[in-house]
Design an enzyme around this catalytic site. Structure first.
Site, PDB file in Angstrom:
ATOM      1  N   GLU A 102     -10.871   0.853   4.179  1.00  0.00           N
ATOM      2  CA  GLU A 102     -11.252   2.259   4.356  1.00  0.00           C
ATOM      3  C   GLU A 102     -12.353   2.681   3.394  1.00  0.00           C
ATOM      4  OE1 GLU A 102      -7.602   4.430   4.053  1.00  0.00           O
ATOM      5  OE2 GLU A 102      -6.871   3.625   5.947  1.00  0.00           O
ATOM      6  N   VAL A 103     -12.258   2.214   2.160  1.00  0.00           N
ATOM      7  CA  VAL A 103     -13.285   2.572   1.174  1.00  0.00           C
ATOM      8  C   VAL A 103     -14.250   1.398   1.032  1.00  0.00           C
ATOM      9  CG1 VAL A 103     -13.732   3.254  -1.202  1.00  0.00           C
ATOM     10  CG2 VAL A 103     -11.666   4.073  -0.046  1.00  0.00           C
ATOM     11  N   HIS A 107     -12.651  -3.620  -3.559  1.00  0.00           N
ATOM     12  CA  HIS A 107     -11.505  -3.367  -4.442  1.00  0.00           C
ATOM     13  C   HIS A 107     -10.385  -4.322  -4.121  1.00  0.00           C
ATOM     14  CE1 HIS A 107     -11.242  -0.782  -0.863  1.00  0.00           C
ATOM     15  NE2 HIS A 107      -9.925  -0.940  -0.931  1.00  0.00           N
TER      16      HIS A 107
HETATM   17  P1  AMP Z   1      -8.544   0.172   1.667  1.00  0.00           P
HETATM   18  O1  AMP Z   1      -7.856   0.551   2.938  1.00  0.00           O
HETATM   19  O2  AMP Z   1      -8.270  -1.250   1.273  1.00  0.00           O
HETATM   20  O3  AMP Z   1     -10.019   0.488   1.697  1.00  0.00           O
HETATM   21  O4  AMP Z   1      -7.864   1.029   0.529  1.00  0.00           O
HETATM   22  C1  AMP Z   1      -8.397   2.191  -0.007  1.00  0.00           C
HETATM   23  C2  AMP Z   1      -7.369   2.720  -0.975  1.00  0.00           C
HETATM   24  O5  AMP Z   1      -7.981   3.683  -1.808  1.00  0.00           O
HETATM   25  C3  AMP Z   1      -6.156   3.390  -0.322  1.00  0.00           C
HETATM   26  O6  AMP Z   1      -4.968   2.717  -0.732  1.00  0.00           O
HETATM   27  C4  AMP Z   1      -6.211   4.835  -0.854  1.00  0.00           C
HETATM   28  O7  AMP Z   1      -4.940   5.371  -1.092  1.00  0.00           O
HETATM   29  C5  AMP Z   1      -7.020   4.665  -2.125  1.00  0.00           C
HETATM   30  N1  AMP Z   1      -7.750   5.842  -2.567  1.00  0.00           N
HETATM   31  C6  AMP Z   1      -8.545   6.660  -1.843  1.00  0.00           C
HETATM   32  N2  AMP Z   1      -9.082   7.623  -2.612  1.00  0.00           N
HETATM   33  C7  AMP Z   1      -8.616   7.413  -3.871  1.00  0.00           C
HETATM   34  C8  AMP Z   1      -8.815   8.062  -5.123  1.00  0.00           C
HETATM   35  N3  AMP Z   1      -9.608   9.154  -5.235  1.00  0.00           N
HETATM   36  N4  AMP Z   1      -8.180   7.578  -6.217  1.00  0.00           N
HETATM   37  C9  AMP Z   1      -7.372   6.494  -6.108  1.00  0.00           C
HETATM   38  N5  AMP Z   1      -7.162   5.820  -4.961  1.00  0.00           N
HETATM   39  C10 AMP Z   1      -7.766   6.281  -3.845  1.00  0.00           C
END
Ligand code: AMP
Length: 122
Positions: A102-103, A107
């Site tokens: 998602e991000v 990570h």
């Molecule tokens: P992914 O689906 O692997 O891209 O995971 C993105 C993760 O980022 C998810 O587990 C979200 O809960 C986490 N996330 C999104 N925004 C934030 C934030 N501002 N601080 C900490 N974690 C976040």
């Protein structure tokens, strides 16, 4: 895919959005996930601008790669979830569409503190 400077982790790295910091050094930043999936759910990100693990492995320096890999164990030790001083954890990096990313800043999720369960949904 090219790197988007407006992704949420880029904003955290620039200090525009706060995070619950666990660890930081020259190469990585680690903080707690806002939506924890288990008792302990940390994230660790490289400071460089990499979209995902493939982008990182292709374009990052040896020092950055070493820094991220070392950082994972440093954080797991700090959180007492490592195999050495805890009961272990799962390190996951979701990559692109089928991986469910998602991000779009590389990570790793470090998930533990209790049994993590099935590795993937069928
Ligand atoms: P992914 O689906 O692997 O891209 O995971 C993105 C993760 O980022 C998810 O587990 C979200 O809960 C986490 N996330 C999104 N925004 C934030 C934030 N501002 N601080 C900490 N974690 C976040």
């Amino acid at each position: 895919m090219s790197y988007d400077d407006n992704n949420i982790f880029a904003k955290i790295l620039r200090g525009e959005i706060p995070c619950d910091k666990i660890y930081e050094d020259k190469y990585v930043l680690s903080f707690y996930d806002v939506n924890p999936q288990k008792k302990i759910h940390a994230l660790i990100i490289p400071k460089g601008k990499y979209v995902d693990l493939d982008d990182f492995n292709e374009n990052a320096s040896k020092e950055e790669i070493y820094g991220l890999m070392k950082g994972i164990s440093l954080v797991s030790n700090r959180l007492n979830i490592s195999s050495k001083n805890g009961k272990g954890y799962r390190a996951i990096s979701n990559i692109s569409e089928n991986g469910g990313q998602e991000v779009l800043h590389l990570h790793f999720h470090l998930i533990g503190g209790e049994k993590v369960g099935k590795m993937v949904e069928k």
